[in-house]
Structures are given as structure tokens and as C-alpha cells.
Design a protein around this motif. Structure first.
Motif, PDB file in Angstrom:
ATOM      1  N   ALA A 155      10.807  15.441  -9.607  1.00 14.26           N
ATOM      2  CA  ALA A 155       9.934  15.454  -8.116  1.00 14.26           C
ATOM      3  C   ALA A 155       9.087  14.321  -8.343  1.00 14.26           C
ATOM      4  CB  ALA A 155       9.027  16.886  -8.304  1.00 14.26           C
ATOM      5  N   LEU A 156       8.822  13.800  -7.231  1.00  9.81           N
ATOM      6  CA  LEU A 156       7.945  12.537  -7.172  1.00  9.81           C
ATOM      7  C   LEU A 156       7.197  12.752  -5.702  1.00  9.81           C
ATOM      8  CD1 LEU A 156       9.343   8.869  -7.501  1.00  9.81           C
ATOM      9  CD2 LEU A 156       8.089   9.535  -5.379  1.00  9.81           C
ATOM     10  N   VAL A 157       5.721  12.321  -6.056  1.00  9.32           N
ATOM     11  CA  VAL A 157       4.772  12.311  -5.016  1.00  9.32           C
ATOM     12  C   VAL A 157       4.770  10.732  -4.584  1.00  9.32           C
ATOM     13  CG1 VAL A 157       2.293  12.698  -4.085  1.00  9.32           C
ATOM     14  CG2 VAL A 157       3.406  14.293  -5.810  1.00  9.32           C
ATOM     15  N   ILE A 184       9.251  24.155  -9.623  1.00  6.75           N
ATOM     16  CA  ILE A 184       8.712  23.855 -10.684  1.00  6.75           C
ATOM     17  C   ILE A 184       8.232  22.320 -11.047  1.00  6.75           C
ATOM     18  CG2 ILE A 184       8.749  24.050 -13.327  1.00  6.75           C
ATOM     19  CD1 ILE A 184      10.469  26.652 -12.744  1.00  6.75           C
ATOM     20  N   ALA A 185       9.314  21.481 -10.750  1.00  6.98           N
ATOM     21  CA  ALA A 185       9.184  19.955 -10.948  1.00  6.98           C
ATOM     22  C   ALA A 185       8.104  19.589 -10.046  1.00  6.98           C
ATOM     23  CB  ALA A 185      10.420  19.350 -11.022  1.00  6.98           C
ATOM     24  N   GLY A 186       8.251  20.109  -8.606  1.00  3.00           N
ATOM     25  CA  GLY A 186       7.348  19.642  -7.792  1.00  3.00           C
ATOM     26  C   GLY A 186       5.992  20.290  -7.872  1.00  3.00           C
ATOM     27  N   ARG A 187       5.543  21.232  -8.290  1.00  5.23           N
ATOM     28  CA  ARG A 187       4.252  21.720  -8.647  1.00  5.23           C
ATOM     29  C   ARG A 187       3.477  20.816  -9.817  1.00  5.23           C
ATOM     30  NH1 ARG A 187       6.466  26.886  -7.814  1.00  5.23           N
ATOM     31  NH2 ARG A 187       6.762  27.345 -10.032  1.00  5.23           N
ATOM     32  N   GLN A 188       4.464  20.376 -10.635  1.00  3.05           N
ATOM     33  CA  GLN A 188       4.008  19.550 -11.674  1.00  3.05           C
ATOM     34  C   GLN A 188       3.649  17.912 -11.196  1.00  3.05           C
ATOM     35  OE1 GLN A 188       6.856  17.904 -14.771  1.00  3.05           O
ATOM     36  NE2 GLN A 188       5.297  18.723 -16.345  1.00  3.05           N
ATOM     37  N   ALA A 189       4.461  17.647 -10.486  1.00  5.45           N
ATOM     38  CA  ALA A 189       4.333  16.288  -9.710  1.00  5.45           C
ATOM     39  C   ALA A 189       2.975  16.408  -8.689  1.00  5.45           C
ATOM     40  CB  ALA A 189       5.451  15.937  -8.940  1.00  5.45           C
ATOM     41  N   VAL A 190       2.833  17.190  -7.924  1.00  7.83           N
ATOM     42  CA  VAL A 190       1.781  17.453  -7.127  1.00  7.83           C
ATOM     43  C   VAL A 190       0.397  17.619  -8.150  1.00  7.83           C
ATOM     44  CG1 VAL A 190       0.666  19.038  -5.563  1.00  7.83           C
ATOM     45  CG2 VAL A 190       3.059  18.411  -5.164  1.00  7.83           C
ATOM     46  N   ALA A 191       0.458  18.481  -9.204  1.00  4.49           N
ATOM     47  CA  ALA A 191      -0.886  18.439  -9.757  1.00  4.49           C
ATOM     48  C   ALA A 191      -1.141  17.020 -10.524  1.00  4.49           C
ATOM     49  CB  ALA A 191      -0.517  19.713 -11.003  1.00  4.49           C
ATOM     50  N   ARG A 192      -0.074  16.481 -11.085  1.00  5.21           N
ATOM     51  CA  ARG A 192      -0.232  15.167 -11.716  1.00  5.21           C
ATOM     52  C   ARG A 192      -0.698  14.103 -10.690  1.00  5.21           C
ATOM     53  NH1 ARG A 192       5.316  14.897 -15.531  1.00  5.21           N
ATOM     54  NH2 ARG A 192       4.140  15.838 -17.222  1.00  5.21           N
ATOM     55  N   SER A 193      -0.487  14.109  -9.264  1.00  5.44           N
ATOM     56  CA  SER A 193      -0.658  13.316  -8.426  1.00  5.44           C
ATOM     57  C   SER A 193      -2.286  13.181  -7.954  1.00  5.44           C
ATOM     58  CB  SER A 193      -0.079  13.522  -6.990  1.00  5.44           C
ATOM     59  OG  SER A 193      -0.564  14.488  -6.398  1.00  5.44           O
ATOM     60  N   ALA A 224       3.928  12.352   0.595  1.00  9.04           N
ATOM     61  CA  ALA A 224       5.133  13.146   0.744  1.00  9.04           C
ATOM     62  C   ALA A 224       5.633  13.571  -0.564  1.00  9.04           C
ATOM     63  CB  ALA A 224       6.246  12.070   1.380  1.00  9.04           C
ATOM     64  N   LEU A 225       6.346  14.904  -0.668  1.00  8.08           N
ATOM     65  CA  LEU A 225       6.739  15.213  -1.895  1.00  8.08           C
ATOM     66  C   LEU A 225       8.270  15.162  -1.808  1.00  8.08           C
ATOM     67  CD1 LEU A 225       6.687  16.745  -4.374  1.00  8.08           C
ATOM     68  CD2 LEU A 225       6.705  19.227  -3.227  1.00  8.08           C
ATOM     69  N   LEU A 226       8.906  14.429  -2.738  1.00 10.39           N
ATOM     70  CA  LEU A 226      10.332  14.456  -2.853  1.00 10.39           C
ATOM     71  C   LEU A 226      10.876  15.339  -3.905  1.00 10.39           C
ATOM     72  CD1 LEU A 226       9.369  12.128  -1.147  1.00 10.39           C
ATOM     73  CD2 LEU A 226      11.199  10.676  -2.495  1.00 10.39           C
ATOM     74  N   THR A 227      11.637  16.015  -3.772  1.00  8.86           N
ATOM     75  CA  THR A 227      12.218  16.947  -4.917  1.00  8.86           C
ATOM     76  C   THR A 227      13.867  16.766  -4.738  1.00  8.86           C
ATOM     77  OG1 THR A 227      12.519  18.952  -3.766  1.00  8.86           O
ATOM     78  CG2 THR A 227      10.313  18.524  -5.112  1.00  8.86           C
ATOM     79  N   GLY A 228      14.671  17.223  -6.040  1.00  7.57           N
ATOM     80  CA  GLY A 228      15.946  17.218  -6.266  1.00  7.57           C
ATOM     81  C   GLY A 228      16.232  18.329  -7.171  1.00  7.57           C
ATOM     82  N   GLY A 229      17.080  19.261  -6.871  1.00  6.45           N
ATOM     83  CA  GLY A 229      17.417  20.426  -8.103  1.00  6.45           C
ATOM     84  C   GLY A 229      18.889  20.864  -7.740  1.00  6.45           C
ATOM     85  N   ASP A 256       0.707  -1.072   0.047  1.00  5.89           N
ATOM     86  CA  ASP A 256      -0.263  -0.022   0.165  1.00  5.89           C
ATOM     87  C   ASP A 256       0.968   1.262   0.036  1.00  5.89           C
ATOM     88  OD1 ASP A 256      -2.351  -1.851   0.249  1.00  5.89           O
ATOM     89  OD2 ASP A 256      -2.113  -1.710   2.474  1.00  5.89           O
ATOM     90  N   LEU A 257       1.949   1.196  -0.758  1.00  7.23           N
ATOM     91  CA  LEU A 257       2.863   2.444  -1.096  1.00  7.23           C
ATOM     92  C   LEU A 257       2.784   2.599  -2.633  1.00  7.23           C
ATOM     93  CD1 LEU A 257       4.514   4.788   0.316  1.00  7.23           C
ATOM     94  CD2 LEU A 257       6.470   3.056  -0.047  1.00  7.23           C
ATOM     95  N   TYR A 258       2.633   3.833  -3.028  1.00  5.75           N
ATOM     96  CA  TYR A 258       2.507   4.289  -4.313  1.00  5.75           C
ATOM     97  C   TYR A 258       3.099   5.417  -4.607  1.00  5.75           C
ATOM     98  CZ  TYR A 258      -1.529   1.168  -3.453  1.00  5.75           C
ATOM     99  OH  TYR A 258      -2.437   0.241  -2.985  1.00  5.75           O
ATOM    100  N   VAL A 259       3.420   5.688  -6.094  1.00  3.48           N
ATOM    101  CA  VAL A 259       3.928   6.693  -6.663  1.00  3.48           C
ATOM    102  C   VAL A 259       2.638   7.437  -7.370  1.00  3.48           C
ATOM    103  CG1 VAL A 259       5.474   7.866  -8.395  1.00  3.48           C
ATOM    104  CG2 VAL A 259       6.297   5.828  -6.972  1.00  3.48           C
ATOM    105  N   ALA A 260       2.335   8.550  -7.095  1.00  5.58           N
ATOM    106  CA  ALA A 260       1.144   9.098  -7.422  1.00  5.58           C
ATOM    107  C   ALA A 260       1.174  10.140  -8.609  1.00  5.58           C
ATOM    108  CB  ALA A 260       0.426   9.816  -6.395  1.00  5.58           C
ATOM    109  N   GLY A 261       2.498  10.646  -8.378  1.00  9.49           N
ATOM    110  CA  GLY A 261       2.896  11.761  -9.579  1.00  9.49           C
ATOM    111  C   GLY A 261       4.298  11.927  -9.540  1.00  9.49           C
ATOM    112  N   VAL A 262       4.656  12.365 -10.706  1.00  9.28           N
ATOM    113  CA  VAL A 262       6.377  12.787 -11.074  1.00  9.28           C
ATOM    114  C   VAL A 262       6.300  13.907 -11.973  1.00  9.28           C
ATOM    115  CG1 VAL A 262       7.221  10.243 -11.080  1.00  9.28           C
ATOM    116  CG2 VAL A 262       6.591  11.169 -13.268  1.00  9.28           C
TER     117      VAL A 262
END
Length: 346
Positions: free
Chosen positions: A168-170, A59-68, A138-143, A5-11
């Protein structure tokens, strides 16, 4: 560690518009044709003035969150990883990324372990969100933006060339397009001097001198008590063991993996340590595409994941390995199982 029950919801990913080619760097005397032939890098993306690791990560984080599809209040953790200067000293870039993406009152932390930082954040975040019933995502980012005179992207290291950008990854306990089947990390601190190799300094960036990654390695390799063959054996053994362990815990075989997403390391290293040593089929990777990006700080595996979603139409049941390694030394590997093809990749 096997996860349920652990998922990747957005990148998400962000690459600056400007591209600088290896040919241009060679013509300017900042790179050599010999290194280009050995390392394989064709080009890198270069951040615009004022564009920093955290601003690109946001920027990458906002994209991942929106997609999630997750609401901002569902995020209980923000982790930001990086290698180089983040635009300011004595500052908290993770909190900046949080403010620019999901806001709120979640904990925000930096995760630093060299190039393995993003993958280390995935391992840490998995434990965090699955152990706290009040945390959904959780939101993970690297830049990173690599700039002179602090880091010479074409010359600080004899093998790696650094490119600017962010990923970024959610991570979610509710739902996502892919399930995290397993993660595994292993370290070997006996190799720590390989990334140090010089005297201590009293301040960051002493005397304004460019960081010499290659010089640090050379200092380590020339040490009287240094056994190069033993060091190579240790690195090789941990690369193999970490992959074997995560595949075992995910209950899959390497032959089952459709996508093997590793860092954009030098051609010579990738050929030996990934395709030769591990027996990975190069066609399952994004490496040939990634040679046009350079090593984008800590974010290569997730940028590669975003790329395969956009270009290779992953299907339910497809498996992906995300593979990371960083000085210290620490290795982190994850196995993902696609549950669907994300809408944004169709």
C-alpha cells in the motif's frame, strides 16, 4: 509527466507468516529443479485459509495510512489493484479496502492491467489528486492470494512464480517523506494476444480448470502470423523508452538512482530486461531479497520500497525508480526523491 507538490506520505506491506520453499514444491512434484535453477525463486509466502487479496491489502493499507499522518477525511480516492481471484465474484474489493482503512465518501475504484496494476494506479492517482483542490490524499493498495485450482503458483507460468501478500502507498499533495518527481506510462496493444491465446468462455473459471498462463503464451507464439523477434524488439524498445522518458522528465540520470525497485520476475528475464538491457546495477534493486517472495501480484515495487526504508536507511536526496510492466502490454515507471528517512525506518 513531471509533478510538482506531489508526495509519498506512507507505505505499508503485508506478507503471510507461512513460507513455502521451492525445494518443498520440487519434492512434492509441483515444481522442477530445472525451472528453479533458471528462474531463481527460493520461496513464497502463502496466505492462510480465509486470507484474501483484499483482507491483506486492508492490513497494508492501514499501516500506510497510520505512517502517513493523514486523517481519514483527507482521503479523496482509494484505488485497489490485483491479478487473481479476490475471494468473491460480482463484488467490489476496492470499496471493501476503503471501508477497512479510511472509510468515508471518497471514490473507490479497481485498477487492473496485469502485473502493472499498482504502478498504473500510481499514475492515475497522481492525476486525480493534483487536479482536485478538495482532495489531499489517495490510498493505493494491491493484494493477491494465489490458490489452486484457479492458479497454480508453481506451474501456471513456466517462468514466474506467484507469492501471496499485499502492499500500500499513500499519495499526498500536502507532505510526505518522498517527492514524486515524474511518472511515465506507455502501452502497446499489438502485444495483447500474448496474454489471451485461447477461446472465449461464457463464465469465469470454466470447468474448474487451472489457468494456464504458459499455454496462452505458447498459443500466441505458435500463431502463423506471429513474429517472435519483432515482439521481443517491441517489448525491449518500450522498456528502454519508458525508463529514458521518466528519467528525462525527472531531470536525472540512471547513475543518480540509488534504488531501482522492479517486479520479482524470473532471473532470466531480470538479467536480460533490467540489468542487461537497461544497464541497471543489480545492487540497487531488492531483487535478490524478492526471490524469497515470488511475484506478489501487482505490489512488488511498493513492497520493495518498504523494504529499503526498513533496511537501507535512505537519506534526503536519494532517488528511487519504481518500475512496472504488465500484459496488455503497459509499462509504468516513477522517480521518487527522498526528502527524509521515515521514522518507522529508523
Amino acid at each position: 509527466m513531471r509533478w510538482d507538490d506531489l508526495y509519498v506520505a506512507g507505505v505499508g506491506s503485508y506478507l503471510p507468516a507461512r513460507v513455502e520453499t521451492a525445494a518443498e514444491a520440487i519434492a512434492d512434484g509441483r515444481y522442477t529443479a530445472e525451472r528453479q535453477s533458471t528462474n531463481g525463486y527460493r520461496s513464497v509466502h502463502v496466505a492462510a485459509p480465509g486470507e484474501t487479496g483484499p483482507t491483506m491489502a486492508a492490513i497494508a493499507g492501514r499501516q500506510a495510512v497510520a505512517r502517513s499522518g493523514h486523517a481519514h477525511e483527507e482521503f479523496g480516492l482509494v484505488l485497489h489493484s490485483y491479478i487473481g481471484h479476490q475471494g468473491l465474484d460480482l463484488w467490489t474489493p476496492a470499496s471493501y479496502v476503503q471501508r477497512e482503512t479510511v472509510g468515508g465518501t471518497a471514490a473507490a475504484f479497481e485498477i487492473k492491467q496485469g502485473c502493472n496494476g499498482f504502478m498504473a494506479a500510481l499514475e492515475v492517482a497522481a492525476s486525480y489528486v493534483t487536479s482536485r483542490p478538495d482532495v489531499t490524499a489517495a490510498l493505493l493498495t494491491g493484494g493477491d492470494a494465489f490458490r489452486m485450482p484457479y492458479i497454480d503458483r508453481w506451474g501456471s507460468d513456466e517462468q514466474t512464480v506467484e507469492g501471496d501478500g499485499a502492499g500500500a502507498l499513500v499519495l499526498s499533495t500536502r507532505a510526505g517523506f518522498a517527492r514524486v518527481r515524474a511518472t511515465y506510462s506507455i502501452g502497446d496493444s499489438s502485444l495483447e494476444p500474448m496474454g489471451r491465446g485461447e477461446d472465449w468462455s461464457d463464465t469465469p473459471f470454466p470447468n474448474g480448470e487451472t489457468i494456464g498462463v504458459a499455454a496462452r503464451k505458447k498459443t500466441y507464439l505458435l500463431a502463423e502470423d506471429m513474429d517472435l523477434e519483432a515482439a521481443i524488439d517491441k517489448i525491449s524498445a518500450n522498456v528502454q523508452f519508458s525508463l529514458q522518458q521518466v528519467l528525462k522528465e525527472a531531470e536525472v540520470e540512471l547513475s543518480d538512482i540509488r534504488f531501482f525497485l522492479h517486479q520479482n520476475i524470473a532471473e532470466s528475464i531480470a538479467s536480460y530486461a533490467i540489468y542487461g538491457l537497461l544497464g541497471v546495477d543489480r545492487s540497487t534493486s531488492t531483487y535478490d531479497w524478492g526471490q524469497g517472495l515470488g511475484m506478489v501480484g501487482t505490489a512488488d515495487p511498493v513492497i520493495g520500497l518498504d523494504h529499503v526504508i526498513a533496511t537501507r536507511s535512505p537519506k534526503p536526496g536519494d532517488l528511487a525508480v519504481l518500475h512496472g510492466a504488465g500484459a496488455g502490454y503497459v509499462w509504468t515507471v516513477a522517480v521518487l526523491e527522498f526528502l527524509e528517512t521515515p521514522d518507522w525506518g529508523v
